[in-house]
Design an enzyme around this catalytic site. Structure first.
Site, PDB file in Angstrom:
ATOM      1  N   PHE A 283       1.346  -1.578   0.009  1.00 23.26           N
ATOM      2  CA  PHE A 283       0.043   0.136  -0.294  1.00 23.26           C
ATOM      3  C   PHE A 283       0.969   1.509   0.192  1.00 23.26           C
ATOM      4  O   PHE A 283       0.228   2.372   0.122  1.00 23.26           O
ATOM      5  CB  PHE A 283      -1.112   0.127   1.402  1.00 23.26           C
ATOM      6  CG  PHE A 283      -2.259  -1.135   0.812  1.00 23.26           C
ATOM      7  CD1 PHE A 283      -2.580  -0.794  -0.135  1.00 23.26           C
ATOM      8  CD2 PHE A 283      -3.300  -0.292   1.934  1.00 23.26           C
ATOM      9  CE1 PHE A 283      -4.027  -2.067  -0.842  1.00 23.26           C
ATOM     10  CE2 PHE A 283      -4.400  -1.901   1.447  1.00 23.26           C
ATOM     11  CZ  PHE A 283      -4.148  -2.067   0.598  1.00 23.26           C
ATOM     12  N   ARG A 284       2.499   1.415   0.271  1.00 17.87           N
ATOM     13  CA  ARG A 284       2.954   2.245  -0.367  1.00 17.87           C
ATOM     14  C   ARG A 284       3.223   3.085   0.872  1.00 17.87           C
ATOM     15  O   ARG A 284       3.965   4.355   0.551  1.00 17.87           O
ATOM     16  CB  ARG A 284       2.730   2.640  -2.405  1.00 17.87           C
ATOM     17  CG  ARG A 284       3.146   1.942  -2.784  1.00 17.87           C
ATOM     18  CD  ARG A 284       3.767   1.169  -3.327  1.00 17.87           C
ATOM     19  NE  ARG A 284       3.511   0.010  -4.681  1.00 17.87           N
ATOM     20  CZ  ARG A 284       4.627  -0.371  -4.462  1.00 17.87           C
ATOM     21  NH1 ARG A 284       5.281  -1.035  -4.161  1.00 17.87           N
ATOM     22  NH2 ARG A 284       5.216  -1.513  -5.452  1.00 17.87           N
TER      23      ARG A 284
ATOM     24  N   ASN B 104       8.544  -3.137   2.285  1.00 17.98           N
ATOM     25  CA  ASN B 104       9.737  -2.638   1.560  1.00 17.98           C
ATOM     26  C   ASN B 104       9.086  -0.712   1.293  1.00 17.98           C
ATOM     27  O   ASN B 104       8.381  -0.938   0.012  1.00 17.98           O
ATOM     28  CB  ASN B 104       9.898  -3.001   0.370  1.00 17.98           C
ATOM     29  CG  ASN B 104       8.489  -3.361  -1.099  1.00 17.98           C
ATOM     30  OD1 ASN B 104       7.085  -4.062   0.222  1.00 17.98           O
ATOM     31  ND2 ASN B 104       8.204  -3.884  -2.326  1.00 17.98           N
TER      32      ASN B 104
ATOM     33  N   GLU C  23       7.607  -9.526   3.252  1.00 20.84           N
ATOM     34  CA  GLU C  23       8.650 -10.493   2.767  1.00 20.84           C
ATOM     35  C   GLU C  23       9.634  -9.891   2.771  1.00 20.84           C
ATOM     36  O   GLU C  23      10.366  -9.661   2.879  1.00 20.84           O
ATOM     37  CB  GLU C  23       7.626 -10.651   1.359  1.00 20.84           C
ATOM     38  CG  GLU C  23       8.310  -9.189   0.146  1.00 20.84           C
ATOM     39  CD  GLU C  23       7.839  -9.341  -0.959  1.00 20.84           C
ATOM     40  OE1 GLU C  23       8.175 -10.256  -2.039  1.00 20.84           O
ATOM     41  OE2 GLU C  23       6.243  -8.289  -1.318  1.00 20.84           O
TER      42      GLU C  23
ATOM     43  N   HIS D 220      10.000 -14.184  -0.335  1.00 20.98           N
ATOM     44  CA  HIS D 220      10.353 -13.752  -1.781  1.00 20.98           C
ATOM     45  C   HIS D 220      11.653 -14.844  -2.391  1.00 20.98           C
ATOM     46  O   HIS D 220      12.141 -14.075  -1.753  1.00 20.98           O
ATOM     47  CB  HIS D 220      10.677 -12.228  -2.561  1.00 20.98           C
ATOM     48  CG  HIS D 220      11.142 -11.481  -3.313  1.00 20.98           C
ATOM     49  ND1 HIS D 220       9.934 -11.069  -3.916  1.00 20.98           N
ATOM     50  CD2 HIS D 220      11.365 -11.841  -4.424  1.00 20.98           C
ATOM     51  CE1 HIS D 220      10.411 -11.174  -5.352  1.00 20.98           C
ATOM     52  NE2 HIS D 220      11.144 -11.603  -5.908  1.00 20.98           N
TER      53      HIS D 220
ATOM     54  N   HIS E 145       4.127 -15.438  -3.672  1.00 18.04           N
ATOM     55  CA  HIS E 145       3.852 -15.579  -4.873  1.00 18.04           C
ATOM     56  C   HIS E 145       4.911 -16.623  -5.802  1.00 18.04           C
ATOM     57  O   HIS E 145       5.911 -16.382  -6.830  1.00 18.04           O
ATOM     58  CB  HIS E 145       4.559 -13.667  -5.389  1.00 18.04           C
ATOM     59  CG  HIS E 145       5.361 -13.039  -4.947  1.00 18.04           C
ATOM     60  ND1 HIS E 145       6.643 -14.165  -5.165  1.00 18.04           N
ATOM     61  CD2 HIS E 145       5.407 -12.167  -4.645  1.00 18.04           C
ATOM     62  CE1 HIS E 145       7.574 -12.880  -4.032  1.00 18.04           C
ATOM     63  NE2 HIS E 145       7.229 -11.929  -4.377  1.00 18.04           N
TER      64      HIS E 145
ATOM     65  N   ASP F 284      -0.403 -10.200  -4.355  1.00 12.40           N
ATOM     66  CA  ASP F 284       0.552  -9.072  -4.267  1.00 12.40           C
ATOM     67  C   ASP F 284       0.726  -7.862  -4.960  1.00 12.40           C
ATOM     68  O   ASP F 284       1.001  -6.596  -6.012  1.00 12.40           O
ATOM     69  CB  ASP F 284       2.135  -9.939  -5.241  1.00 12.40           C
ATOM     70  CG  ASP F 284       3.727  -8.995  -5.572  1.00 12.40           C
ATOM     71  OD1 ASP F 284       3.291  -8.591  -4.492  1.00 12.40           O
ATOM     72  OD2 ASP F 284       4.255  -9.744  -6.429  1.00 12.40           O
TER      73      ASP F 284
ATOM     74  N   HIS G  97       2.164   1.127  -8.889  1.00 10.31           N
ATOM     75  CA  HIS G  97       3.132   1.784  -9.952  1.00 10.31           C
ATOM     76  C   HIS G  97       1.870   2.506 -10.964  1.00 10.31           C
ATOM     77  O   HIS G  97       1.392   2.606 -11.849  1.00 10.31           O
ATOM     78  CB  HIS G  97       4.596   1.571 -10.441  1.00 10.31           C
ATOM     79  CG  HIS G  97       5.432   0.509  -9.489  1.00 10.31           C
ATOM     80  ND1 HIS G  97       5.635   0.468  -8.650  1.00 10.31           N
ATOM     81  CD2 HIS G  97       5.033  -1.046 -10.051  1.00 10.31           C
ATOM     82  CE1 HIS G  97       6.640  -0.254  -8.152  1.00 10.31           C
ATOM     83  NE2 HIS G  97       6.359  -1.813  -8.477  1.00 10.31           N
TER      84      HIS G  97
END
Ligand SMILES: NC(=O)N[C@@H](CC(=O)O)C(=O)O
Ligand SMILES: [Zn+2]
Ligand SMILES: [Zn+2]
EC number: 3.5.2.3
Length: 432
Positions: free
Chosen positions: A55-56, A86, A136, A170, A229, A299, A303
């Site tokens: 969700f950034r 991340n 992850e 990952h 994933h 996942d 962007h």
């Protein structure tokens, strides 16, 4: 509230009574309390649990915010999401966890927050917080460049095992990537790019080897391992044949898209792990249908279009997906081998059981009233511009999807499909 005569995933027609935040009774001819909703000929599913979203926030609110991401989730029948580390700052310390928790308070849906691993992570303060899982954990670089080496991974897995926290991985082995294949990328941008070079570069063998190694290491450490994933049938089989302490998730895009779609998608189809051959996609999907795969997770990696309209080497990796997961899978039940019960298990019951969410994932008395209602007779074409993620596009443009008429989170109607409107933002941390 009483939802009357709903069809459940197994075909039974039942009333579902909701008292406050919980399901109070499931039965026939139940007495009404408050609002009555006629759900005849409609499918009622437990709200989906997407254990893999990005969700950034903090760091990149121009791509997505907790508000826009959670709206997208609610509009796709997803009532719980798990956010990955991340972000900027990466969620690798207690303080970074606290910062993300402040952002997550704008969520409409319930959520978990994962903790991440980098060379300068702070396991002490991180494990002091109620992280959903460690992960992850990036065994190769992806968005955010958080790839770590084998020694640090081993150390992290041991610490997680000690703390009793599951590890989401990952799994790609960067030493097996084919650098030469990447050089074929060329200078085309967006849909003009030679995006197949990404699949050739991050070869299937790199995933298979990394999963094999991670599973061994997890067993040695006595850790609970979840492979994120998983994109190859070979990796799914490694997990399915391993002890029950190892589980895997598969994304809708690896089930429904393959290298054959990259001519159309161009850089919009660049993601990690990449799309695989049509033969591998088919074999992967077979395992989803047949029960070897535990969980579907998206996942969701938004962007902007502008960011994706670059050359293959410059475009960021990742595709959005949280809003289209259940709609796509339900559309697949209309003429494919997938059953509605299997969709319920893959998106709700099994993720809840896998990650010990005791009050979620099932429609039973005592459970949280996380519910979504669908009309299987009304699939519509997926259109990026009608979705609610900030990114405004989808790799599934034009495919059929069955979207919810409404979505409830703990008894509150967070999404109304007829009006396309949202309400309330009091999602709760599921690890509280
Ligand atoms: N999947 C992706 O290609 N990208 C993800 C990161 C990840 O899950 O590897 C992202 O955050 O953009
Ligand atoms: Zn990843
Ligand atoms: Zn991810």
């Amino acid at each position: 509230m009483l939802v009357r005569n709903a069809t459940l995933a197994d075909g039974r027609v039942r009333d579902v009574r909701i008292e406050g935040e919980r399901i109070d009774a499931v039965g026939s001819g139940l007495d009404a309390v408050g609002e009555v909703i006629d759900a005849r000929e409609r499918l009622l599913l437990p709200g989906a649990i997407d254990v893999h979203v990005h969700f950034r926030e903090p760091g990149a609110p121009h791509k997505e915010t907790w508000r826009t991401g959670s709206r997208s989730a609610a509009a796709g029948g997803v009532t719980t999401v798990v956010d990955q580390p991340n972000t900027d700052p990466p969620t690798t310390t207690g303080a970074a966890y606290d910062q993300k928790e402040l952002c997550a308070r704008h969520s409409l849906v319930d959520y978990g927050i994962n903790g991440g691993v980098t060379p300068d992570w702070d396991p002490e303060t991180l494990f002091d917080r109620p992280i959903f899982a460690l992960g992850e954990v990036f065994l190769a670089d992806s968005t955010g460049e958080m790839g770590i080496d084998g020694d640090l991974f081993e150390d992290a897995v041991h610490r997680a095992a000690e703390a009793g926290v599951p590890v989401t991985v990952h799994a790609e082995d960067a030493t097996l990537f084919d650098e030469g294949a990447r050089d074929a990328a060329g200078q085309g941008t967006g849909k003009e790019a030679n995006a197949d070079a990404w699949s050739a570069y991050r070869d299937a063998d790199a995933e298979i080897a990394a999963v094999e190694r991670a599973v061994e290491l997890g067993a040695d450490a006595g850790a609970r391992l979840h492979i994120a994933h998983t994109s190859t049938p070979e990796a799914v089989d490694i997990v399915a044949d391993a002890p029950e302490t190892v589980t895997c998730e598969v994304t809708p895009h690896h089930c429904l898209l393959s290298r054959d779609d990259l001519d159309d998608l161009g850089t919009f189809g660049r993601m990690n792990p990449p799309l695989r051959s049509e033969a591998r996609r088919e074999a992967l999907y077979e395992r989803v249908v047949g029960g070897r795969v535990d969980v579907i997770a998206t996942d969701h990696a938004p962007h902007t279009r502008a960011e994706k309209e670059a050359t293959l080497l410059e475009a960021p990796s990742g595709v959005p997906g949280v809003e289209t997961m259940v709609p796509l899978l339900l559309a697949e039940t209309l003429d494919g081998p997938l059953t509605v019960e299997r969709v319920r298990d893959l998106t709700a019951a099994t993720p809840a059981a896998t990650f010990d969410l005791e009050r979620k994932g099932r429609i039973e008395a005592g459970m949280d009233a996380d519910l979504a209602l669908y009309d299987l007779d009304r699939p519509r074409d997926i259109e990026g511009r009608r979705l609610h993620s900030k990114c405004g596009w989808t790799p599934f443009e034009g495919r059929p999807g069955v979207f919810p008429a409404w979505t409830l989170v703990r008894g509150e109607r967070v999404y109304d499909g007829a009006m396309d409107t949202f309400d309330v933002d009091d999602g709760e941390n599921v690890r509280g």
